[in-house]
Design a protein around this motif. Structure first.
Motif, mmCIF file in Angstrom:
data_model
loop_
_atom_site.group_PDB
_atom_site.id
_atom_site.type_symbol
_atom_site.label_atom_id
_atom_site.label_comp_id
_atom_site.label_asym_id
_atom_site.label_seq_id
_atom_site.Cartn_x
_atom_site.Cartn_y
_atom_site.Cartn_z
ATOM 1 N N THR A 8 24.856 22.116 33.231
ATOM 2 C CA THR A 8 25.778 22.914 32.427
ATOM 3 C C THR A 8 25.174 24.279 32.115
ATOM 4 O OG1 THR A 8 26.681 20.907 31.450
ATOM 5 C CG2 THR A 8 27.092 22.959 30.283
ATOM 6 N N ALA A 9 23.912 24.290 31.748
ATOM 7 C CA ALA A 9 23.244 25.565 31.454
ATOM 8 C C ALA A 9 23.166 26.434 32.710
ATOM 9 C CB ALA A 9 21.847 25.304 30.907
ATOM 10 N N GLY A 10 22.856 25.845 33.841
ATOM 11 C CA GLY A 10 22.782 26.601 35.085
ATOM 12 C C GLY A 10 24.117 27.196 35.480
ATOM 13 N N LEU A 11 25.163 26.412 35.326
ATOM 14 C CA LEU A 11 26.493 26.910 35.654
ATOM 15 C C LEU A 11 26.885 28.061 34.731
ATOM 16 C CD1 LEU A 11 29.010 26.486 37.390
ATOM 17 C CD2 LEU A 11 29.811 24.890 35.652
ATOM 18 N N THR A 12 26.561 27.945 33.459
ATOM 19 C CA THR A 12 26.860 29.008 32.503
ATOM 20 C C THR A 12 26.107 30.290 32.855
ATOM 21 O OG1 THR A 12 27.206 27.362 30.780
ATOM 22 C CG2 THR A 12 26.827 29.613 30.056
ATOM 23 N N VAL A 13 24.847 30.146 33.216
ATOM 24 C CA VAL A 13 24.036 31.317 33.583
ATOM 25 C C VAL A 13 24.606 32.001 34.823
ATOM 26 C CG1 VAL A 13 21.788 32.002 34.509
ATOM 27 C CG2 VAL A 13 21.910 30.556 32.492
ATOM 28 N N PHE A 14 24.944 31.217 35.841
ATOM 29 C CA PHE A 14 25.455 31.820 37.071
ATOM 30 C C PHE A 14 26.816 32.473 36.880
ATOM 31 C CE2 PHE A 14 22.428 28.975 39.403
ATOM 32 C CZ PHE A 14 21.670 30.007 39.930
ATOM 33 N N LEU A 15 27.675 31.872 36.078
ATOM 34 C CA LEU A 15 28.975 32.489 35.815
ATOM 35 C C LEU A 15 28.818 33.775 35.015
ATOM 36 C CD1 LEU A 15 31.196 29.384 35.058
ATOM 37 C CD2 LEU A 15 31.271 30.855 37.078
ATOM 38 N N SER A 16 27.924 33.766 34.051
ATOM 39 C CA SER A 16 27.672 34.973 33.258
ATOM 40 C C SER A 16 27.057 36.070 34.113
ATOM 41 C CB SER A 16 26.742 34.653 32.092
ATOM 42 O OG SER A 16 27.312 33.707 31.233
ATOM 43 N N LEU A 17 26.151 35.693 34.980
ATOM 44 C CA LEU A 17 25.526 36.668 35.875
ATOM 45 C C LEU A 17 26.561 37.289 36.808
ATOM 46 C CD1 LEU A 17 22.819 37.893 36.802
ATOM 47 C CD2 LEU A 17 22.647 36.016 38.429
ATOM 48 N N GLY A 18 27.439 36.457 37.350
ATOM 49 C CA GLY A 18 28.493 36.974 38.229
ATOM 50 C C GLY A 18 29.426 37.920 37.507
ATOM 51 N N ALA A 19 29.810 37.574 36.277
ATOM 52 C CA ALA A 19 30.699 38.445 35.505
ATOM 53 C C ALA A 19 30.005 39.761 35.166
ATOM 54 C CB ALA A 19 31.148 37.740 34.225
ATOM 55 N N GLY A 20 28.741 39.700 34.801
ATOM 56 C CA GLY A 20 27.990 40.919 34.486
ATOM 57 C C GLY A 20 27.814 41.818 35.688
ATOM 58 N N LEU A 21 27.529 41.225 36.845
ATOM 59 C CA LEU A 21 27.375 42.029 38.059
ATOM 60 C C LEU A 21 28.694 42.659 38.471
ATOM 61 C CD1 LEU A 21 24.965 39.826 40.203
ATOM 62 C CD2 LEU A 21 24.493 42.061 39.218
ATOM 63 N N ARG A 22 29.783 41.913 38.310
ATOM 64 C CA ARG A 22 31.096 42.464 38.650
ATOM 65 C C ARG A 22 31.415 43.664 37.751
ATOM 66 N NH1 ARG A 22 34.871 38.029 38.409
ATOM 67 N NH2 ARG A 22 34.145 37.606 40.510
ATOM 68 N N GLN A 23 31.080 43.539 36.485
ATOM 69 C CA GLN A 23 31.330 44.633 35.544
ATOM 70 C C GLN A 23 30.439 45.835 35.862
ATOM 71 O OE1 GLN A 23 30.494 43.657 31.467
ATOM 72 N NE2 GLN A 23 32.140 44.973 30.716
ATOM 73 N N ALA A 24 29.181 45.582 36.209
ATOM 74 C CA ALA A 24 28.264 46.674 36.519
ATOM 75 C C ALA A 24 28.691 47.405 37.805
ATOM 76 C CB ALA A 24 26.845 46.138 36.677
ATOM 77 N N VAL A 25 29.127 46.660 38.789
ATOM 78 C CA VAL A 25 29.570 47.305 40.040
ATOM 79 C C VAL A 25 30.853 48.091 39.802
ATOM 80 C CG1 VAL A 25 30.508 46.808 42.342
ATOM 81 C CG2 VAL A 25 28.429 45.670 41.564
ATOM 82 N N GLY A 26 31.741 47.549 38.978
ATOM 83 C CA GLY A 26 32.973 48.270 38.654
ATOM 84 C C GLY A 26 32.705 49.552 37.908
ATOM 85 N N ALA A 27 31.756 49.520 36.970
ATOM 86 C CA ALA A 27 31.416 50.717 36.211
ATOM 87 C C ALA A 27 30.718 51.741 37.099
ATOM 88 C CB ALA A 27 30.516 50.349 35.033
#
Length: 56
Positions: free
Chosen positions: A33-52
């Motif tokens: 559960t912790a690993g899945l949360t980390v990977f989903l958060s990382l993906g969302a953060g990277l998507r936001q950083a690339v968009g910005a």
């Protein structure tokens, strides 16, 4: 509802008899559960950083 008692007793007995197995199972669920949360958060953060970065 009446047959829940024996089933609950059997389940608790199984948990108590195999404590190590139960502990490892609970630990693996927590780690997954912790690993899945980390990977989903990382993906969302990277998507936001690339968009910005592409907007500027």
């Amino acid at each position: 509802m009446r047959q829940l008692g024996p089933l609950l007793r059997l389940s608790l007995r199984g948990l108590l008899v195999r404590r190590t197995r139960s502990l490892l199972t609970a630990l693996s669920v927590g780690v997954a559960t912790a690993g899945l949360t980390v990977f989903l958060s990382l993906g969302a953060g990277l998507r936001q950083a690339v968009g910005a970065a592409s907007c500027s």
